[in-house]
Write a protein that holds these residues in place. Sequence first.
Motif, PDB file in Angstrom:
ATOM      1  N   THR A 120      -6.596  29.233  68.699  1.00  0.00           N
ATOM      2  CA  THR A 120      -7.572  29.973  67.911  1.00  0.00           C
ATOM      3  C   THR A 120      -6.900  31.243  67.406  1.00  0.00           C
ATOM      4  OG1 THR A 120      -8.400  31.247  69.801  1.00  0.00           O
ATOM      5  CG2 THR A 120      -9.465  29.109  69.351  1.00  0.00           C
ATOM      6  N   MET A 121      -7.518  31.893  66.430  1.00  0.00           N
ATOM      7  CA  MET A 121      -6.940  33.128  65.894  1.00  0.00           C
ATOM      8  C   MET A 121      -6.832  34.202  66.977  1.00  0.00           C
ATOM      9  SD  MET A 121      -6.288  32.243  62.867  1.00  0.00           S
ATOM     10  CE  MET A 121      -6.737  30.832  61.867  1.00  0.00           C
ATOM     11  N   GLN A 122      -7.857  34.278  67.848  1.00  0.00           N
ATOM     12  CA  GLN A 122      -7.833  35.287  68.902  1.00  0.00           C
ATOM     13  C   GLN A 122      -6.761  34.983  69.933  1.00  0.00           C
ATOM     14  OE1 GLN A 122      -9.812  38.166  68.861  1.00  0.00           O
ATOM     15  NE2 GLN A 122      -8.249  38.707  70.357  1.00  0.00           N
ATOM     16  N   LEU A 123      -6.588  33.706  70.277  1.00  0.00           N
ATOM     17  CA  LEU A 123      -5.530  33.331  71.227  1.00  0.00           C
ATOM     18  C   LEU A 123      -4.152  33.683  70.681  1.00  0.00           C
ATOM     19  CD1 LEU A 123      -6.675  29.847  72.597  1.00  0.00           C
ATOM     20  CD2 LEU A 123      -6.368  31.943  73.919  1.00  0.00           C
ATOM     21  N   LEU A 124      -3.945  33.424  69.386  1.00  0.00           N
ATOM     22  CA  LEU A 124      -2.663  33.756  68.753  1.00  0.00           C
ATOM     23  C   LEU A 124      -2.439  35.262  68.760  1.00  0.00           C
ATOM     24  CD1 LEU A 124      -2.716  31.272  65.743  1.00  0.00           C
ATOM     25  CD2 LEU A 124      -1.109  31.210  67.658  1.00  0.00           C
ATOM     26  N   ALA A 125      -3.485  36.025  68.438  1.00  0.00           N
ATOM     27  CA  ALA A 125      -3.358  37.488  68.431  1.00  0.00           C
ATOM     28  C   ALA A 125      -3.025  38.011  69.825  1.00  0.00           C
ATOM     29  CB  ALA A 125      -4.661  38.108  67.925  1.00  0.00           C
ATOM     30  N   ILE A 137      -2.809  43.596  67.142  1.00  0.00           N
ATOM     31  CA  ILE A 137      -3.102  42.818  65.942  1.00  0.00           C
ATOM     32  C   ILE A 137      -4.468  42.164  66.109  1.00  0.00           C
ATOM     33  CG2 ILE A 137      -1.979  40.711  66.784  1.00  0.00           C
ATOM     34  CD1 ILE A 137      -1.102  40.176  63.884  1.00  0.00           C
ATOM     35  N   GLY A 138      -5.193  42.060  65.027  1.00  0.00           N
ATOM     36  CA  GLY A 138      -6.510  41.432  65.063  1.00  0.00           C
ATOM     37  C   GLY A 138      -6.452  39.998  64.578  1.00  0.00           C
ATOM     38  N   ARG A 139      -7.495  39.248  64.891  1.00  0.00           N
ATOM     39  CA  ARG A 139      -7.512  37.840  64.487  1.00  0.00           C
ATOM     40  C   ARG A 139      -7.579  37.687  62.975  1.00  0.00           C
ATOM     41  NH1 ARG A 139     -13.421  36.171  66.939  1.00  0.00           N
ATOM     42  NH2 ARG A 139     -14.603  37.886  66.042  1.00  0.00           N
ATOM     43  N   ASP A 140      -8.175  38.685  62.281  1.00  0.00           N
ATOM     44  CA  ASP A 140      -8.227  38.622  60.817  1.00  0.00           C
ATOM     45  C   ASP A 140      -6.826  38.738  60.211  1.00  0.00           C
ATOM     46  OD1 ASP A 140     -10.939  38.258  60.717  1.00  0.00           O
ATOM     47  OD2 ASP A 140     -11.386  40.403  60.597  1.00  0.00           O
ATOM     48  N   ALA A 141      -5.992  39.590  60.810  1.00  0.00           N
ATOM     49  CA  ALA A 141      -4.619  39.722  60.336  1.00  0.00           C
ATOM     50  C   ALA A 141      -3.843  38.430  60.570  1.00  0.00           C
ATOM     51  CB  ALA A 141      -3.925  40.888  61.041  1.00  0.00           C
ATOM     52  N   VAL A 142      -4.109  37.774  61.708  1.00  0.00           N
ATOM     53  CA  VAL A 142      -3.475  36.481  62.003  1.00  0.00           C
ATOM     54  C   VAL A 142      -3.925  35.441  60.983  1.00  0.00           C
ATOM     55  CG1 VAL A 142      -3.345  34.580  63.658  1.00  0.00           C
ATOM     56  CG2 VAL A 142      -3.202  36.938  64.459  1.00  0.00           C
ATOM     57  N   ARG A 143      -5.231  35.410  60.714  1.00  0.00           N
ATOM     58  CA  ARG A 143      -5.775  34.438  59.754  1.00  0.00           C
ATOM     59  C   ARG A 143      -5.170  34.646  58.365  1.00  0.00           C
ATOM     60  NH1 ARG A 143     -10.566  35.750  60.300  1.00  0.00           N
ATOM     61  NH2 ARG A 143     -11.241  34.176  61.796  1.00  0.00           N
TER      62      ARG A 143
END
Length: 199
Positions: A120-125, A137-143
């Motif tokens: 998920t984006m949060q897991l990656l962050a 880093i935030g999940r939006d930046a990852v996305r």
Amino acid sequence: MGKEDKYVVRLSHEERSQLENLVARGRVAKATCQRAQVLLRADQGQEGPCAVDEAIADLVSVSLSTIHRVRQQFVEEGLEASLYRQSATNRQYRKLDGVQEAHLVALACSSPPAGRVCWTMQLLADKLVELEIVDSIGRDAVRTTLKKTFFSPGAKSNGCCRRSKTPILSARWKTYSKSTNGPTIRSGRSCVLTNKAGN
């Protein structure tokens, strides 16, 4: 261990009861329930098990960075702030450079953590922070970064390139199929099934 020593969780009897009721009820968001479980297991008060972060991560299925963040929010902002994720409208994250982007893409292409079907984006962050590739880093930046590289975690095709479209039938095939007078056989498979039925 330094972060554990700095942000020590000590729950009062009332706080512990509140968290136990919240987990037992099961009608809250998954992230809230996980944060409650982190606090219950990290509790170094008289009733707490005082578990280490590595053990909590295995039991609750969250990253170490999430545990550190929950600890810090509890100590600095209180129980409510540590349970419920705040909207980060005023929080700005810097963009990733080329090397950090490459790390993110390689991580997203790798196998997800144990017990997870996909990243998920949060897991990656959280993993980027845990691996010290970035400070925050935030999940939006990852996305946004993954969208720029035409990559979608969880998609059927692996890799960070745009999936090729289904090839369109050539004009020659269309002309041939139109000029056929008799009934056309759509595929070799249907032909085999027809022959078997005839036999």
